[in-house]
Structure formats: structure tokens, C-alpha cells
Design a protein around this motif. Structure first.
Motif, PDB file in Angstrom:
ATOM      1  N   SER A 105      37.260  30.636  40.629  1.00  0.00           N
ATOM      2  CA  SER A 105      36.987  32.012  40.757  1.00  0.00           C
ATOM      3  C   SER A 105      36.650  32.541  39.421  1.00  0.00           C
TER       4      SER A 105
ATOM      5  N   GLU B 190      35.419  29.383  45.045  1.00  0.00           N
ATOM      6  CA  GLU B 190      36.754  29.912  45.473  1.00  0.00           C
ATOM      7  C   GLU B 190      37.927  29.197  44.412  1.00  0.00           C
TER       8      GLU B 190
ATOM      9  N   ARG C  16      44.212  34.004  49.291  1.00  0.00           N
ATOM     10  CA  ARG C  16      42.818  33.703  49.877  1.00  0.00           C
ATOM     11  C   ARG C  16      42.310  34.981  50.542  1.00  0.00           C
TER      12      ARG C  16
ATOM     13  N   LYS D 290      39.699  37.139  52.989  1.00  0.00           N
ATOM     14  CA  LYS D 290      38.892  36.725  54.138  1.00  0.00           C
ATOM     15  C   LYS D 290      37.330  36.996  54.096  1.00  0.00           C
ATOM     16  N   SER D 291      37.169  38.041  53.571  1.00  0.00           N
ATOM     17  CA  SER D 291      35.745  38.752  53.526  1.00  0.00           C
ATOM     18  C   SER D 291      35.500  39.390  52.301  1.00  0.00           C
ATOM     19  N   SER D 292      34.186  39.225  51.878  1.00  0.00           N
ATOM     20  CA  SER D 292      33.415  39.699  50.744  1.00  0.00           C
ATOM     21  C   SER D 292      32.910  40.936  51.087  1.00  0.00           C
TER      22      SER D 292
ATOM     23  N   SER E 240      36.391  35.138  47.630  1.00  0.00           N
ATOM     24  CA  SER E 240      36.052  35.196  48.853  1.00  0.00           C
ATOM     25  C   SER E 240      34.867  34.597  49.195  1.00  0.00           C
ATOM     26  N   SER E 241      34.482  33.880  48.434  1.00  0.00           N
ATOM     27  CA  SER E 241      33.232  32.822  48.788  1.00  0.00           C
ATOM     28  C   SER E 241      33.694  31.928  49.765  1.00  0.00           C
ATOM     29  N   ARG E 242      32.602  31.289  50.709  1.00  0.00           N
ATOM     30  CA  ARG E 242      32.759  30.276  51.501  1.00  0.00           C
ATOM     31  C   ARG E 242      32.773  29.156  50.831  1.00  0.00           C
ATOM     32  N   ARG E 243      32.215  28.868  49.704  1.00  0.00           N
ATOM     33  CA  ARG E 243      32.205  27.469  48.977  1.00  0.00           C
ATOM     34  C   ARG E 243      33.513  27.382  48.368  1.00  0.00           C
ATOM     35  N   LYS E 244      33.962  26.245  48.522  1.00  0.00           N
ATOM     36  CA  LYS E 244      35.106  25.969  47.898  1.00  0.00           C
ATOM     37  C   LYS E 244      35.230  25.634  46.329  1.00  0.00           C
TER      38      LYS E 244
END
Length: 169
Positions: free
Chosen positions: A104, A101, A3, A5-7, A94-98
Motif C-alpha cells: 500500500s 494491499e 485490514r 474491509k471496505s473502500s 482496502s483493495s481486493r488485490r493482495k
């Protein structure tokens, strides 16, 4: 699965890389870049591999390059879109959308392929460039190879992490 954490790094890097790819696709004097890669970087890589007694890797790389060229594919397109594929994978990871992610690799291939087709389409309007189905296929191949390599890397990294955690307990 890994995972991210940040893009904050991946999104701007991918945008800059996409601009660079577009610049290469509209430039008529691409020969200078190929000369730099072939003569400067290629000579340095050959020298490094030879000095390190890794001639078997050199033979594999040269053989792979010749195979790709015999198939009428463009190694430059494969390499450039390989880089784009790696960056796109980490942007979606790194997307917030599951959904982005979770899939990918699929979204990276779809986005990269769409971008490659648009670049080829744009080249039809330039008098000094031509669009090519072979180039579009080379782009797709680079994106596919990137996803395979990144997924193998992420799985290997996850295995090492879990083994390290297991040994710590």
C-alpha cells in the motif's frame, strides 16, 4: 497488519481530495488560501498550544517550518500531499488485490508522485503558473512522510489490539 474491509469511504474521499489538489494547482489566486491557513488556522493553533502550556510543541513546529523553508521546499505542498498520501494508503490497503494491499505504501507513493508530476506538467501550460522541480520534490516528501506516519500508526494500533486481546485471554 491492519485490514480495512471496505473502500467505500476512501475512494470517493481520495477522488474529491485529488480534485481539490488539482484546483489549487491551477488557481492563480492561491494567496487567499495561504492567508487563511497562516492567519486563521495558524493563529488558532498557536493560541491553543500556548493556552495548553504546550509551547515546546509550538517551538518544534515553528522550527520545522523554518527548516523546510530554508531548504527551499514548500510546506504547503508537503502538507497537501501528506493528506493525499494518507488517503491513497487506505485506498490501496482496502483493495481486493493482495499485491496492492501488501504494498500500500509503495503504491501510494508511486500514484501520488505521478499525480504531482502531472500537476506540475499541466502548470507549464498556464500563463500565471510555473512548474517547479522543488514543488515536485516537496510533493514527494509529503507523500513519504504520510507513509511513515501511517505505517507507525497502523503498527501501534496493531500492537494495542494484540495486547488487548492478550489481556482478555
Amino acid at each position: 497488519m491492519l485490514r480495512v474491509k471496505s473502500s467505500r469511504v476512501f475512494v470517493p474521499a481520495t477522488i474529491l481530495y485529488a480534485i481539490f489538489v488539482f484546483y489549487l494547482s491551477v488557481t492563480s489566486n492561491i494567496g487567499n488560501l495561504k492567508h487563511l491557513i497562516d492567519d486563521t488556522l495558524g493563529a488558532a493553533a498557536i493560541s491553543l498550544l500556548t493556552e495548553a502550556h504546550l509551547s515546546i510543541i509550538l517551538k518544534f513546529l515553528v522550527g520545522s517550518l523554518h527548516f523546510v523553508e530554508r531548504q527551499s521546499l514548500d510546506p504547503g505542498h508537503i502538507g497537501i500531499y501528506f493528506g493525499l498520501g494518507v488517503l491513497l494508503y487506505f485506498v490501496f490497503l482496502s483493495s481486493r488485490r493482495k499485491t496492492l494491499e501488501k504494498y500500500s505504501a509503495v503504491f501510494a507513493i508511486l500514484t501520488g508522485t505521478s499525480y504531482g508530476i502531472l500537476n506540475e506538467f499541466f502548470q507549464t501550460f498556464l500563463p500565471y503558473r510555473t512548474a517547479s522541480v522543488t514543488d515536485a520534490f516537496s510533493n514527494l516528501l509529503g507523500l513519504l512522510l504520510a507513509q511513515i506516519c501511517v505505517i507507525v500508526f497502523v503498527l501501534a494500533l496493531s500492537a494495542v489490539r494484540s495486547k488487548t486481546i492478550e489481556e482478555a485471554n
